[in-house]
Motif scaffolding. Structure first.
Motif, PDB file in Angstrom:
ATOM      1  N   GLN A 400       0.826  -1.207   0.000  1.00  0.00           N
ATOM      2  CA  GLN A 400       0.000   0.000   0.000  1.00  0.00           C
ATOM      3  C   GLN A 400       0.864   1.262   0.000  1.00  0.00           C
ATOM      4  OE1 GLN A 400      -3.417   0.047  -0.339  1.00  0.00           O
ATOM      5  NE2 GLN A 400      -3.076  -2.161  -0.675  1.00  0.00           N
ATOM      6  N   TYR A 401       2.063   1.134   0.581  1.00  0.00           N
ATOM      7  CA  TYR A 401       2.952   2.294   0.601  1.00  0.00           C
ATOM      8  C   TYR A 401       3.475   2.625  -0.805  1.00  0.00           C
ATOM      9  CZ  TYR A 401       2.923   2.442   5.666  1.00  0.00           C
ATOM     10  OH  TYR A 401       2.532   2.566   6.974  1.00  0.00           O
ATOM     11  N   ILE A 402       3.467   1.625  -1.695  1.00  0.00           N
ATOM     12  CA  ILE A 402       3.828   1.908  -3.083  1.00  0.00           C
ATOM     13  C   ILE A 402       2.805   2.871  -3.685  1.00  0.00           C
ATOM     14  CG2 ILE A 402       4.043   0.906  -5.387  1.00  0.00           C
ATOM     15  CD1 ILE A 402       5.177  -1.593  -4.113  1.00  0.00           C
ATOM     16  N   ARG A 403       1.526   2.623  -3.382  1.00  0.00           N
ATOM     17  CA  ARG A 403       0.472   3.500  -3.882  1.00  0.00           C
ATOM     18  C   ARG A 403       0.592   4.885  -3.266  1.00  0.00           C
ATOM     19  NH1 ARG A 403      -5.085   0.429  -3.125  1.00  0.00           N
ATOM     20  NH2 ARG A 403      -5.791   2.382  -4.096  1.00  0.00           N
ATOM     21  N   LEU A 404       0.889   4.933  -1.966  1.00  0.00           N
ATOM     22  CA  LEU A 404       1.080   6.228  -1.307  1.00  0.00           C
ATOM     23  C   LEU A 404       2.265   6.976  -1.923  1.00  0.00           C
ATOM     24  CD1 LEU A 404       0.595   8.308   0.959  1.00  0.00           C
ATOM     25  CD2 LEU A 404       2.055   6.895   2.433  1.00  0.00           C
ATOM     26  N   ASN A 405       3.367   6.215  -2.103  1.00  0.00           N
ATOM     27  CA  ASN A 405       4.547   6.850  -2.706  1.00  0.00           C
ATOM     28  C   ASN A 405       4.261   7.336  -4.118  1.00  0.00           C
ATOM     29  OD1 ASN A 405       5.934   6.276  -0.374  1.00  0.00           O
ATOM     30  ND2 ASN A 405       6.855   4.371  -1.175  1.00  0.00           N
ATOM     31  N   GLY A 406       3.457   6.570  -4.861  1.00  0.00           N
ATOM     32  CA  GLY A 406       3.114   6.976  -6.220  1.00  0.00           C
ATOM     33  C   GLY A 406       2.354   8.286  -6.240  1.00  0.00           C
ATOM     34  N   ALA A 407       1.402   8.394  -5.298  1.00  0.00           N
ATOM     35  CA  ALA A 407       0.619   9.635  -5.244  1.00  0.00           C
ATOM     36  C   ALA A 407       1.485  10.808  -4.808  1.00  0.00           C
ATOM     37  CB  ALA A 407      -0.557   9.450  -4.292  1.00  0.00           C
ATOM     38  N   VAL A 408       2.325  10.603  -3.760  1.00  0.00           N
ATOM     39  CA  VAL A 408       3.155  11.688  -3.245  1.00  0.00           C
ATOM     40  C   VAL A 408       4.209  12.106  -4.256  1.00  0.00           C
ATOM     41  CG1 VAL A 408       4.812  12.337  -1.458  1.00  0.00           C
ATOM     42  CG2 VAL A 408       2.753  11.050  -0.844  1.00  0.00           C
ATOM     43  N   VAL A 409       4.939  11.113  -4.774  1.00  0.00           N
ATOM     44  CA  VAL A 409       6.004  11.432  -5.733  1.00  0.00           C
ATOM     45  C   VAL A 409       5.405  12.035  -7.002  1.00  0.00           C
ATOM     46  CG1 VAL A 409       7.819  10.471  -7.183  1.00  0.00           C
ATOM     47  CG2 VAL A 409       7.558   9.706  -4.819  1.00  0.00           C
ATOM     48  N   GLY A 410       4.273  11.481  -7.473  1.00  0.00           N
ATOM     49  CA  GLY A 410       3.615  12.034  -8.656  1.00  0.00           C
ATOM     50  C   GLY A 410       3.214  13.481  -8.442  1.00  0.00           C
ATOM     51  N   GLY A 411       2.659  13.759  -7.261  1.00  0.00           N
ATOM     52  CA  GLY A 411       2.270  15.127  -6.954  1.00  0.00           C
ATOM     53  C   GLY A 411       3.455  16.064  -6.942  1.00  0.00           C
ATOM     54  N   LEU A 412       4.552  15.658  -6.319  1.00  0.00           N
ATOM     55  CA  LEU A 412       5.751  16.507  -6.255  1.00  0.00           C
ATOM     56  C   LEU A 412       6.337  16.759  -7.638  1.00  0.00           C
ATOM     57  CD1 LEU A 412       7.482  14.988  -3.090  1.00  0.00           C
ATOM     58  CD2 LEU A 412       6.257  17.176  -3.253  1.00  0.00           C
ATOM     59  N   VAL A 413       6.361  15.703  -8.453  1.00  0.00           N
ATOM     60  CA  VAL A 413       6.876  15.859  -9.815  1.00  0.00           C
ATOM     61  C   VAL A 413       5.976  16.809 -10.615  1.00  0.00           C
ATOM     62  CG1 VAL A 413       7.335  14.680 -11.992  1.00  0.00           C
ATOM     63  CG2 VAL A 413       8.058  13.658  -9.820  1.00  0.00           C
ATOM     64  N   GLY A 414       4.647  16.660 -10.440  1.00  0.00           N
ATOM     65  CA  GLY A 414       3.714  17.547 -11.131  1.00  0.00           C
ATOM     66  C   GLY A 414       3.919  19.000 -10.743  1.00  0.00           C
ATOM     67  N   ILE A 415       4.106  19.236  -9.428  1.00  0.00           N
ATOM     68  CA  ILE A 415       4.358  20.605  -8.957  1.00  0.00           C
ATOM     69  C   ILE A 415       5.658  21.149  -9.563  1.00  0.00           C
ATOM     70  CG2 ILE A 415       4.941  21.962  -6.898  1.00  0.00           C
ATOM     71  CD1 ILE A 415       2.960  20.207  -5.359  1.00  0.00           C
ATOM     72  N   LEU A 416       6.696  20.305  -9.574  1.00  0.00           N
ATOM     73  CA  LEU A 416       7.981  20.726 -10.110  1.00  0.00           C
ATOM     74  C   LEU A 416       7.872  21.098 -11.589  1.00  0.00           C
ATOM     75  CD1 LEU A 416      11.032  21.117  -9.743  1.00  0.00           C
ATOM     76  CD2 LEU A 416      11.316  18.657 -10.293  1.00  0.00           C
ATOM     77  N   ILE A 417       7.140  20.267 -12.352  1.00  0.00           N
ATOM     78  CA  ILE A 417       6.982  20.579 -13.775  1.00  0.00           C
ATOM     79  C   ILE A 417       6.186  21.878 -13.984  1.00  0.00           C
ATOM     80  CG2 ILE A 417       5.872  19.762 -15.902  1.00  0.00           C
ATOM     81  CD1 ILE A 417       6.522  16.914 -15.005  1.00  0.00           C
ATOM     82  N   ALA A 418       5.116  22.017 -13.141  1.00  0.00           N
ATOM     83  CA  ALA A 418       4.308  23.248 -13.260  1.00  0.00           C
ATOM     84  C   ALA A 418       5.139  24.491 -12.927  1.00  0.00           C
ATOM     85  CB  ALA A 418       3.106  23.153 -12.341  1.00  0.00           C
ATOM     86  N   LEU A 419       6.010  24.381 -11.944  1.00  0.00           N
ATOM     87  CA  LEU A 419       6.862  25.501 -11.565  1.00  0.00           C
ATOM     88  C   LEU A 419       7.847  25.837 -12.670  1.00  0.00           C
ATOM     89  CD1 LEU A 419       7.632  24.674  -7.805  1.00  0.00           C
ATOM     90  CD2 LEU A 419       6.267  26.604  -8.682  1.00  0.00           C
ATOM     91  N   LEU A 420       8.390  24.805 -13.297  1.00  0.00           N
ATOM     92  CA  LEU A 420       9.321  25.030 -14.407  1.00  0.00           C
ATOM     93  C   LEU A 420       8.617  25.741 -15.564  1.00  0.00           C
ATOM     94  CD1 LEU A 420      11.320  21.658 -14.415  1.00  0.00           C
ATOM     95  CD2 LEU A 420      12.145  23.921 -13.699  1.00  0.00           C
ATOM     96  N   LYS A 421       7.361  25.326 -15.852  1.00  0.00           N
ATOM     97  CA  LYS A 421       6.618  25.977 -16.920  1.00  0.00           C
ATOM     98  C   LYS A 421       6.336  27.440 -16.561  1.00  0.00           C
ATOM     99  CE  LYS A 421       4.185  21.985 -18.846  1.00  0.00           C
ATOM    100  NZ  LYS A 421       2.853  21.384 -19.093  1.00  0.00           N
ATOM    101  N   LEU A 422       5.980  27.660 -15.296  1.00  0.00           N
ATOM    102  CA  LEU A 422       5.667  29.033 -14.855  1.00  0.00           C
ATOM    103  C   LEU A 422       6.892  29.931 -14.953  1.00  0.00           C
ATOM    104  CD1 LEU A 422       3.528  30.921 -13.651  1.00  0.00           C
ATOM    105  CD2 LEU A 422       4.241  30.156 -11.365  1.00  0.00           C
ATOM    106  N   ILE A 423       8.037  29.382 -14.587  1.00  0.00           N
ATOM    107  CA  ILE A 423       9.277  30.176 -14.628  1.00  0.00           C
ATOM    108  C   ILE A 423       9.628  30.495 -16.075  1.00  0.00           C
ATOM    109  CG2 ILE A 423      11.764  30.112 -14.170  1.00  0.00           C
ATOM    110  CD1 ILE A 423      11.123  28.419 -11.705  1.00  0.00           C
TER     111      ILE A 423
END
Length: 423
Positions: A400-423
Motif C-alpha cells: 500500500q505504501y507503493i500506492r502512497l509513494n506513487g501519489a506523493v512522488v507524482g504530486g511533487l513531480v507535477g508541482i515541479l513541472i508546473a513551476l518550471l513551466k511558470l518560470i
C-alpha cells in the motif's frame, strides 16, 4: 489502517483535483500559484491510479480489454514463482554450506545437556524411552521370539565353557560360605515339610508296610510283630512321632551349626565336584553337558522359555508403570550420572559434536533436495485463490505504501513541472 493507506492517498489526490479544478473554473481562485497546486493534484491522481493498477494486477485480474492478459500476475505465473521460491530456499537461504556453517556455530552437546538437565525434559525423554521399551516388550512372548531365543541359547551354550565357569563359581561360593543361606533355606523348607500332616501319614504308611513286610518273612517274625502290636510293645504312631521329632532335632542342629557333620560332608563333596569341573575332569564335565543338552533338547524347553519371557514381560510392565519403581529410579540416576560425567568430559563433548556435525552434513548432502520438495509440495496444495490470499496477507499492507509513494512522488513531480513551466 495500513491496508487502506493507498486508497486514502488516492482519494485525497482526487478530492484535491476536483476541488481546485472547480475553484479555478468558477474564478474563486485566480492566482497562478493555484495552477501549480492543481497540477500537483493531477499528477498525484495519475501516480496513485498507476500504482493502484500495478499493485492490483499482482493479485487479481483487472477487466480491461487487451490489458487484462497482463494482470493476475501471481496466479498466472505460479509455476515460475514456485520454482523461484524453491531455488531461493534450497540454494540460497538453506544451502548445504549455510546449514553446515550454522551447525559449526552450535555446541550441540551443550544444547542436549541443557535440555536433559531440566527435570520436565528428563521426564519427557524417559517417557519416550518407556513407550519404546513397552512396545518392544509386547512382542517378548511371541512364539517366533521364543524359537529364536532358544536357538540363540543353544548356540551360546554350545560355545560357552559352562562347566569350568560353574566349577569356579561353586568353589568360590563354598569357600566363602555364600552357600550357607541356601542351606538354611533348604533346612527351613524341610522343617516345614516335617510338620505337615501329609508327611506324618506317609511315614506311618511306610512303617505299617515295613512291619507287614517283615512279619511276612517267617511265621515267628509274623507272630512277634502281632504280639508286639497287641501288648503295646510296638506303637507305630508313637514311633512315627519319635522319628519326626528326631528328624526335627537333627535339622535344627544342622541349621544352627555351619560345621555340622552332614553339612560338612556335603560341602566337601560339592567342593571336590567344583574343583573337578574347574580342572576339566571329563566325567564331571560330561555330567554338566548331559544336563544342559537334556534341558535344551527337552520338548518343554520352549514352554519354559516362554513362561520366563511372560514373567519378565509382566515384571517389566510393572517396573515401567510409575517413576517410583526401582528400575525407573535406576534409569533416572544413571541418566543424571551420564549428564554429570559428560559435562566434565570435554573430550567426549568434542567427539559428540564432531559426530553430530558430520552426520548432519551427510544427511543434508544426501537429502538436501527434499527441502525443495517440501516447499514445492506445500505450495502445490494451495489453489490460486489461497496462494494469492496468503501472499497478500503477508505483503499487501506494505505494498500500500507503493500506492502512497506513487501519489506523493507524482504530486511533487507535477508541482515541479508546473513551476518550471511558470518560470
Amino acid at each position: 489502517m495500513k491496508n487502506r493507506i493507498g486508497t486514502i492517498s488516492l482519494a485525497i489526490a482526487l478530492i484535491g483535483l476536483v476541488f481546485f479544478e472547480a475553484m479555478l473554473r468558477i474564478g474563486t481562485l485566480t492566482h497562478q500559484g493555484w495552477e501549480v497546486v492543481l497540477t500537483g493534484f493531477e499528477a498525484a491522481a495519475i501516480g496513485g491510479f498507476a500504482d493502484w493498477f500495478a499493485v492490483s494486477a499482482l493479485f487479481r485480474e483487472i477487466p480491461i480489454p487487451y490489458i487484462r492478459r497482463h494482470t493476475d500476475i501471481i496466479a498466472k505465473n505460479r509455476g515460475k514463482l514456485t520454482e523461484g521460491i524453491v531455488d531461493l530456499v534450497t540454494n540460497q537461504w538453506l544451502s548445504p554450506d549455510v546449514i553446515s556453517g550454522k551447525m559449526n556455530e552450535i555446541d550441540s552437546t551443550q544444547a542436549i545437556l541443557s535440555f536433559l538437565k531440566t527435570p520436565a525434559n528428563q521426564q519427557k525423554t524417559i517417557a519416550v524411552v518407556k513407550k519404546i521399551v513397552v512396545k518392544l516388550a509386547d512382542e517378548l512372548d511371541n512364539p517366533r521370539m521364543v524359537v529364536a531365543l532358544k536357538s540363540m541359547l543353544n548356540e551360546q551354550i554350545n560355545e560357552l565353557d559352562l562347566a569350568s565357569t560353574l566349577g569356579e563359581w561353586l568353589e568360590k561360593s563354598i569357600t566363602n560360605g555364600d552357600h550357607n543361606q541356601l542351606w538354611e533355606l533348604m533346612i527351613e523348607a524341610s522343617s516345614t515339610a516335617i510338620h505337615s500332616p501329609d508327611t506324618r501319614k506317609l511315614l506311618l504308611d511306610k512303617l505299617e508296610y515295613t512291619a507287614t513286610e517283615y512279619g511276612a518273612k517267617s511265621l515267628i517274625k509274623g507272630l512277634t510283630i502281632s504280639l508286639a502290636k497287641s501288648i503295646g510293645g510296638i506303637d507305630l504312631n508313637v514311633l512315627a512321632d519319635d522319628l519326626l521329632s528326631k528328624a526335627e532335632e537333627f535339622l535344627a542342629e544342622a541349621k544352627a551349626n555351619p560345621s555340622h557333620p552332614i553339612r560338612s560332608k556335603f560341602d566337601n563333596w560339592m567342593l571336590e565336584f567344583a574343583r573337578q569341573l574347574a580342572s576339566g575332569d571329563a566325567d564331571s564335565r560330561k555330567m554338566i553337558d548331559n544336563f544342559i543338552q537334556g534341558f535344551t533338547q527337552h520338548s518343554d524347553a520352549e514352554k519354559i522359555i516362554q513362561n520366563l519371557l511372560i514373567g519378565f514381560k509382566q515384571t517389566l510392565a510393572e517396573q515401567l508403570s510409575t517413576n517410583d519403581t526401582p528400575l525407573m529410579q535406576f534409569v533416572t540416576s544413571k541418566l543424571n550420572k551420564m549428564i554429570f560425567d559428560l559435562e566434565n568430559d570435554l573430550e567426549a563433548q568434542g567427539k559428540i559434536n564432531h559426530w553430530i556435525k558430520e552426520t548432519v552434513s551427510q544427511l543434508i548432502t544426501q537429502f538436501h533436495g527434499e527441502i525443495g520438495n517440501m516447499v514445492r509440495n506445500s505450495l502445490s496444495k494451495l489453489d490460486n485463490k489461497e496462494l494469492v490470499a496468503q501472499i497478500e496477507e503477508k505483503v499487501g499492507s506494505d505494498l500500500q505504501y507503493i500506492r502512497l509513494n506513487g501519489a506523493v512522488v507524482g504530486g511533487l513531480v507535477g508541482i515541479l513541472i508546473a513551476l518550471l513551466k511558470l518560470i
